[in-house]
Scaffold this active site. Sequence first.
Site, PDB file in Angstrom:
ATOM      1  N   HIS A 193       0.824  -1.305  -0.035  1.00  0.00           N
ATOM      2  CA  HIS A 193       0.013   0.013   0.120  1.00  0.00           C
ATOM      3  C   HIS A 193       0.938   1.353   0.164  1.00  0.00           C
ATOM      4  CE1 HIS A 193      -3.802  -1.955   1.676  1.00  0.00           C
ATOM      5  NE2 HIS A 193      -3.510  -2.498   0.654  1.00  0.00           N
ATOM      6  N   GLU A 243       0.785   3.844   2.027  1.00  0.00           N
ATOM      7  CA  GLU A 243       1.313   4.123   3.263  1.00  0.00           C
ATOM      8  C   GLU A 243       2.240   3.459   3.883  1.00  0.00           C
ATOM      9  OE1 GLU A 243      -3.215   3.977   3.514  1.00  0.00           O
ATOM     10  OE2 GLU A 243      -1.724   3.129   2.155  1.00  0.00           O
TER      11      GLU A 243
END
Length: 155
Positions: A78, A80
């Site tokens: 992801h 993040e």
Amino acid sequence: MQRPSWDQYFMDITHLVATRSSCLRRQVGALLVKDRNILATGYNGVPSGITHCEATGCLRERLKVPSGERHELCRGLHAEQNAIIQAAKHGTNIDGATLYCTTMPCIICTKMIINAGIAKVIYGEGYADELAREMIIEAAIEIVHFTTTQKGETA
């Protein structure tokens, strides 16, 4: 000329970062910011040096896995996660930073955000992960749903 607020500026950059995504299902971008300085960026996609899903196909799509479920069945990371990893790789301290992200973090990213010491999350789109929302609130991390109609500063 009207200059954008800092939050609008950083959120606009998350959308540019997301254009680097190699994910076939969703393009997500993230920034880690401290004292109005960008510390690291990340977008969702496969690890460096690994064949992109464009060539291999999307396992989650083949198995008809709904969004927000069975994250372990994805070849990619992801946005993040990639931002946190980039900061670690380059020795950048992100304790107390703000995470700007095009999408609300999932539970896996939320756990990383908590342990990385990120103090605030500003996101654009929602994400169907109630446990992530509960844990981010329990960890006393400030969370802001940013919309382009906002005029004031949150950072």
